[in-house]
Design a protein around this motif. Sequence first.
Motif, short mmCIF file in Angstrom:
data_model
loop_
_atom_site.label_atom_id
_atom_site.label_comp_id
_atom_site.label_asym_id
_atom_site.label_seq_id
_atom_site.Cartn_x
_atom_site.Cartn_y
_atom_site.Cartn_z
N ILE A 1 -4.59 -0.49 4.25
CA ILE A 1 -5.51 0.65 4.19
C ILE A 1 -5.78 1.12 5.61
O ILE A 1 -6.36 0.39 6.42
N SER B 1 -3.41 6.14 3.71
CA SER B 1 -3.26 5.28 2.55
C SER B 1 -3.89 5.96 1.34
O SER B 1 -4.83 6.74 1.46
N MET C 1 0.84 -1.20 0.00
CA MET C 1 0.00 0.00 0.00
C MET C 1 0.87 1.25 0.00
O MET C 1 1.86 1.32 0.73
N HIS D 1 -4.87 0.13 -7.34
CA HIS D 1 -4.09 1.24 -6.80
C HIS D 1 -2.60 1.11 -7.14
O HIS D 1 -1.85 2.07 -7.06
N ILE E 1 -7.67 -2.72 -4.44
CA ILE E 1 -6.27 -2.85 -3.99
C ILE E 1 -5.36 -3.12 -5.18
O ILE E 1 -4.26 -2.56 -5.28
#
Length: 323
Positions: A44, A14, A1, A295, A292
């Motif tokens: 996150i 995040s 992340m 990103h 996820i």
Amino acid sequence: MRYTHLGRSGLTISRLCLGTMNFGQQTEETQAFAIMDTAQAAGINFFDTANVYGGSSHRGWTEEILGRWFAQGAERRERTVLATKLYGTMTDKPNESKLSALHIRRALDASLKRLQTDYIDLYQFHHVDRNTPWEEIWQAIEVAVQQGKILYTGSSNFAGWHIARAQESAARRNYNGLISEQSIYNLLTRDVELEVIPAAQQYGLGILPWSPLHGGVLGGVLKQERDGVRRTTGRALEALKAHQKQIRRYEDFAEELGHEPADVALAWLLHQPAVSAAIVGPRTLEQLHGAIRAHKLKLDAGALKRLDEIFPGHRTAPEDYAW
């Protein structure tokens, strides 16, 4: 992340923010717990909710779900940058909506109780209150900060001039003011580029886009309809009818890139310099895993240019109308 600071603040968040609006009405509590646990395990640390979430028959339901999740312990609350909002009507009694000093005090205490916490990291105005002076709003917020009940303040659905008024009023009080603005922002809806984003950048606010897929329209809706996976209805159907040619070009380009349309839409937002974090509101674990994955997607200059050609924005803002 990946992480960044929220606006000009020192708060580390995040790049994905877990939106919880679906928790309660559409996502039952056990599944919501699993989504939050999975989000934290993936790194996150930024969760967003609002006091009105849960539907008209059970306002506050979503905050209650988060509160019970925090109550399980294991440092769930300590590892969460918690954002909630006030403004909407909670009951039919007077002073149960908007941003009067009285409602700020009552709404904040009620959210703290539902969330089972003693402070809110980011307390956001869900809408501008045209009938309450900023001097009153900021005085109430300063009291809450002094009491240790909130740490930072943000706005949502503000115009550029609302941000300017809020920040200039805060500056006169030597107060920090807003650090974020939460607005609808995606490839299809880029109105905030006109004046909201320029104002936010001038005053050091991070942009937190909601509806990154425009209600699913940017998530491969045409292919899903052809495959019989979904049938578009409501506002999404209206947007699809109005922009069907653009959506088709977009889905074809995503296929050319070798990525899912939803991944490209979310990645595009995270490439915008004003955006601190994009709010994703998964109803299922599968949707969370998709966000996820998205990103991490990098778009090169050529891809970003092509997306601007498909969905023209406002690159000469805030003087866009004059050029």
